[in-house]
Design an enzyme around this catalytic site. Structure first.
Site, PDB file in Angstrom:
ATOM      1  N   GLU A 156       3.701  -1.751  -7.260  1.00 13.78           N
ATOM      2  CA  GLU A 156       3.012  -0.469  -6.567  1.00 13.78           C
ATOM      3  C   GLU A 156       3.015   0.413  -8.296  1.00 13.78           C
ATOM      4  OE1 GLU A 156       2.088   1.322  -5.424  1.00 13.78           O
ATOM      5  OE2 GLU A 156       2.842   1.814  -3.488  1.00 13.78           O
ATOM      6  N   HIS A 203       3.472  -3.724   2.809  1.00 17.75           N
ATOM      7  CA  HIS A 203       5.026  -4.225   2.949  1.00 17.75           C
ATOM      8  C   HIS A 203       5.437  -3.380   4.044  1.00 17.75           C
ATOM      9  CE1 HIS A 203       7.332   0.052   1.489  1.00 17.75           C
ATOM     10  NE2 HIS A 203       6.158  -0.456   0.356  1.00 17.75           N
TER      11      HIS A 203
END
Length: 291
Positions: A143, A31
């Site tokens: 994550e 990201h």
């Protein structure tokens, strides 16, 4: 050749050869810069702060998205990707739709939006799903789970109005039941989850897939690969990803996990039957010549 090569001699020169239908191309994207990256670099304890809950992209992050989008189109990658998989957090979904989404909302064409205007404090116009591959959100590529508030997601019912064209059907629970405030997911557990995710990709029919995910997920998942390669190749696979970095790789199904058959192989001889190789025919021929 001056001498015959032993049948046991390794003549591959470090190369590998696999059937095409047992390979997939994956485009891995970390990201773009989120607000947690900025605060965490100044003070690591900021990751424990609830105000970073489900961190969104910074203005610089959106610039990074725009730059990667230009590269994806200039390289022709945008026309090759058949599926976009995104971690279901705000920063990854913003990155995914910003890079691989449509060009806006054309007048007179009614298509679902990938992202509504200003979603997640983005100050960004709406993004169309026109002429785009499908987008799906998958928990498996999140994550590290737990403790850090930036890694806790919102409820799916909150996301759906913001990202109408993203498919959330693979996520079982509306609320984030995976994130715990006092337990950080161990690295080895994250690595195992990453391998499960890669194995799951073989249940998909798509051959070219973009995956928008996180630094920790990429580091610990990819660390298992490249140990049989030249050190420089291992480094290409495993070095940490920068914000909004894209790396294209090929994964190979060496254990017959997938079931796809080849779409390009052709059986050859009609009618069916075995053609004896010329070297075998030559040996059997009385004059020592092949037919």
């Amino acid at each position: 050749m001056d001498q015959l090569l032993s049948k046991d001699m390794d003549v591959s020169g470090g190369q590998s050869l696999y059937p095409l239908h047992r390979c997939k191309t994956i485009h891995l994207v970390r990201h773009a810069q989120g607000i947690h990256n900025v605060e965490g670099e100044m003070n690591h304890s900021a990751y424990l702060s609830p105000h970073l809950f489900d961190a969104h992209l910074t203005p610089l992050g959106w610039e990074q998205v725009d730059n990667l989008r230009k590269h994806v189109h200039a390289s022709g990658l945008s026309k090759k990707v058949e599926l976009v998989i995104t971690s279901p957090l705000l920063r990854t979904m913003q990155t995914a739709v910003g890079v691989f989404g449509g060009e806006g909302c054309p007048d007179g064409i009614d298509v679902p939006l990938l992202m509504v205007a200003d979603a997640g404090n983005s100050n960004h116009p709406a993004i169309s799903s026109l002429y785009c591959p499908p987008f799906i959100a998958v928990e498996g590529c999140r994550e590290h789970l737990g403790v850090h508030w930036c890694d806790k997601r919102r409820s799916i019912s909150e996301y759906k109005p913001l990202f109408p064209a993203i498919d959330f059907s693979m996520i079982e629970c509306d609320d984030d039941v995976l994130w715990e405030p006092d337990i950080r997911e161990p690295n080895e557990h994250l690595a195992a989850r990453g391998m499960e995710f890669l194995n799951w990709l073989w249940t998909r029919k798509e051959k070219e897939i973009a995956i928008v995910t996180h630094s920790g997920f990429l580091i610990h998942t990819l660390s298992a690969f490249g140990n049989d390669c030249h050190p420089d190749v291992k480094n290409e696979i495993c070095r940490p990803f920068k914000n909004c970095e894209l790396r294209s790789m090929v994964i190979v199904d060496r254990s017959m996990i997938g079931s796809d058959s080849s779409t390009t192989d052709y059986p050859g001889k009609i009618p069916s039957g075995v053609d004896v190789p010329s070297d075998v025919t030559c040996i059997n021929h009385p004059d020592g010549f092949s037919n």
